[in-house]
Design a protein around this motif. Structure first.
Motif, PDB file in Angstrom:
ATOM      1  N   GLN A  17      -4.942   3.231   7.148  1.00  0.00           N
ATOM      2  CA  GLN A  17      -3.511   3.459   6.918  1.00  0.00           C
ATOM      3  C   GLN A  17      -2.692   2.239   7.343  1.00  0.00           C
ATOM      4  O   GLN A  17      -1.755   1.852   6.657  1.00  0.00           O
ATOM      5  N   LYS A  18      -3.063   1.627   8.472  1.00  0.00           N
ATOM      6  CA  LYS A  18      -2.340   0.430   8.916  1.00  0.00           C
ATOM      7  C   LYS A  18      -2.521  -0.708   7.918  1.00  0.00           C
ATOM      8  O   LYS A  18      -1.564  -1.418   7.610  1.00  0.00           O
ATOM      9  N   ALA A  19      -3.725  -0.867   7.381  1.00  0.00           N
ATOM     10  CA  ALA A  19      -3.970  -1.900   6.377  1.00  0.00           C
ATOM     11  C   ALA A  19      -3.124  -1.646   5.127  1.00  0.00           C
ATOM     12  O   ALA A  19      -2.523  -2.574   4.570  1.00  0.00           O
ATOM     13  N   GLU A  20      -3.053  -0.392   4.705  1.00  0.00           N
ATOM     14  CA  GLU A  20      -2.246  -0.049   3.529  1.00  0.00           C
ATOM     15  C   GLU A  20      -0.768  -0.358   3.772  1.00  0.00           C
ATOM     16  O   GLU A  20      -0.095  -0.908   2.902  1.00  0.00           O
ATOM     17  N   ILE A  21      -0.269  -0.019   4.946  1.00  0.00           N
ATOM     18  CA  ILE A  21       1.126  -0.328   5.277  1.00  0.00           C
ATOM     19  C   ILE A  21       1.344  -1.835   5.223  1.00  0.00           C
ATOM     20  O   ILE A  21       2.331  -2.312   4.661  1.00  0.00           O
ATOM     21  N   GLY A  22       0.408  -2.600   5.797  1.00  0.00           N
ATOM     22  CA  GLY A  22       0.531  -4.056   5.760  1.00  0.00           C
ATOM     23  C   GLY A  22       0.603  -4.595   4.344  1.00  0.00           C
ATOM     24  O   GLY A  22       1.439  -5.448   4.030  1.00  0.00           O
TER      25      GLY A  22
END
Length: 69
Positions: A17-22
């Motif tokens: 999820q953090k990668a997607e937000i980035g």
């Protein structure tokens, strides 16, 4: 260089999820600044431990149902 700093409660997001937000935040900034900004855009996602947030003068603790499982 665009720089975005996102603070979130610890364990609220998975690594995916953090990668997607980035990626999504970077894409959004590229829309505004042009593709030339992509290699220079930094998105920092900081996790704050329970007790490090205050809301309405009370210590905020992430409810279990919002934690990554």
């Amino acid at each position: 260089m665009p720089f975005v700093n996102i603070k979130t409660p610890e364990a609220a997001l998975s690594a995916q999820q953090k990668a997607e937000i980035g990626h999504r935040v970077t894409d959004m900034l590229v829309e505004y600044f042009s593709e030339a900004a992509r290699p220079h855009t930094m998105v920092l996602i900081e996790e704050v431990k329970d007790g490090g947030y205050y809301r309405a003068d009370e210590v905020f603790v992430l409810p279990d149902e919002y934690r990554v499982k």
